[in-house]
Design a protein around this motif. Structure first.
Motif, PDB file in Angstrom:
ATOM      1  N   MET A   1       0.853  -1.188   0.000  1.00  0.00           N
ATOM      2  CA  MET A   1       0.000   0.000   0.000  1.00  0.00           C
ATOM      3  C   MET A   1       0.892   1.242   0.000  1.00  0.00           C
ATOM      4  O   MET A   1       1.754   1.398   0.841  1.00  0.00           O
ATOM      5  N   THR A   2       0.650   2.118  -0.949  1.00  0.00           N
ATOM      6  CA  THR A   2       1.422   3.344  -1.085  1.00  0.00           C
ATOM      7  C   THR A   2       0.474   4.510  -1.276  1.00  0.00           C
ATOM      8  O   THR A   2      -0.408   4.462  -2.125  1.00  0.00           O
ATOM      9  N   TRP A   3       0.667   5.578  -0.488  1.00  0.00           N
ATOM     10  CA  TRP A   3      -0.139   6.788  -0.622  1.00  0.00           C
ATOM     11  C   TRP A   3       0.642   7.759  -1.493  1.00  0.00           C
ATOM     12  O   TRP A   3       1.809   8.037  -1.232  1.00  0.00           O
ATOM     13  N   TYR A  32      -7.180   9.761   3.521  1.00  0.00           N
ATOM     14  CA  TYR A  32      -5.900   9.401   4.133  1.00  0.00           C
ATOM     15  C   TYR A  32      -6.066   8.726   5.489  1.00  0.00           C
ATOM     16  O   TYR A  32      -5.335   7.782   5.808  1.00  0.00           O
ATOM     17  N   SER A  33      -7.035   9.157   6.287  1.00  0.00           N
ATOM     18  CA  SER A  33      -7.233   8.518   7.595  1.00  0.00           C
ATOM     19  C   SER A  33      -7.678   7.063   7.427  1.00  0.00           C
ATOM     20  O   SER A  33      -7.267   6.183   8.195  1.00  0.00           O
ATOM     21  N   GLU A  34      -8.480   6.786   6.426  1.00  0.00           N
ATOM     22  CA  GLU A  34      -8.865   5.401   6.138  1.00  0.00           C
ATOM     23  C   GLU A  34      -7.644   4.598   5.676  1.00  0.00           C
ATOM     24  O   GLU A  34      -7.462   3.442   6.067  1.00  0.00           O
ATOM     25  N   PHE A  35      -6.791   5.218   4.868  1.00  0.00           N
ATOM     26  CA  PHE A  35      -5.570   4.551   4.396  1.00  0.00           C
ATOM     27  C   PHE A  35      -4.675   4.177   5.572  1.00  0.00           C
ATOM     28  O   PHE A  35      -4.180   3.050   5.642  1.00  0.00           O
ATOM     29  N   THR A  36      -4.430   5.113   6.493  1.00  0.00           N
ATOM     30  CA  THR A  36      -3.564   4.811   7.628  1.00  0.00           C
ATOM     31  C   THR A  36      -4.167   3.720   8.509  1.00  0.00           C
ATOM     32  O   THR A  36      -3.444   2.866   9.007  1.00  0.00           O
ATOM     33  N   ARG A  37      -5.468   3.755   8.698  1.00  0.00           N
ATOM     34  CA  ARG A  37      -6.130   2.714   9.496  1.00  0.00           C
ATOM     35  C   ARG A  37      -5.960   1.350   8.828  1.00  0.00           C
ATOM     36  O   ARG A  37      -5.624   0.369   9.488  1.00  0.00           O
ATOM     37  N   SER A  39      -3.613   0.453   6.610  1.00  0.00           N
ATOM     38  CA  SER A  39      -2.209   0.055   6.509  1.00  0.00           C
ATOM     39  C   SER A  39      -1.686  -0.478   7.836  1.00  0.00           C
ATOM     40  O   SER A  39      -0.803  -1.342   7.848  1.00  0.00           O
ATOM     41  N   LYS A  40      -2.223  -0.014   8.944  1.00  0.00           N
ATOM     42  CA  LYS A  40      -1.821  -0.532  10.260  1.00  0.00           C
ATOM     43  C   LYS A  40      -2.372  -1.926  10.491  1.00  0.00           C
ATOM     44  O   LYS A  40      -1.797  -2.723  11.207  1.00  0.00           O
ATOM     45  N   ALA A  41      -3.507  -2.229   9.877  1.00  0.00           N
ATOM     46  CA  ALA A  41      -4.155  -3.532  10.055  1.00  0.00           C
ATOM     47  C   ALA A  41      -3.408  -4.636   9.306  1.00  0.00           C
ATOM     48  O   ALA A  41      -3.584  -5.800   9.599  1.00  0.00           O
ATOM     49  N   LYS A  42      -2.586  -4.285   8.341  1.00  0.00           N
ATOM     50  CA  LYS A  42      -1.885  -5.300   7.520  1.00  0.00           C
ATOM     51  C   LYS A  42      -0.608  -5.731   8.133  1.00  0.00           C
ATOM     52  O   LYS A  42       0.162  -5.387   8.709  1.00  0.00           O
TER      53      LYS A  42
END
Length: 42
Positions: A1-3, A32-37, A39-42
């Motif tokens: 995952m890359t932002w 972006y907040s959904e992305f960070t959430r 990416s932490k789950a992976k």
């Protein structure tokens, strides 16, 4: 995952993208907040 963010283009600029797959809007996270959430789950 890359932002990624593209910015600082002139008004008449064109962004060309070469990719190995066709574009599918459902494949992208726009918040972006959904992305960070996620990416932490992976």
């Amino acid at each position: 995952m890359t932002w990624g963010v593209q910015y600082k283009y002139s008004d008449n600029a064109v962004l060309m993208v070469f990719a190995s797959h066709y574009y599918d809007a459902d494949d992208y996270i726009r918040d972006y907040s959904e992305f960070t959430r996620m990416s932490k789950a992976k």
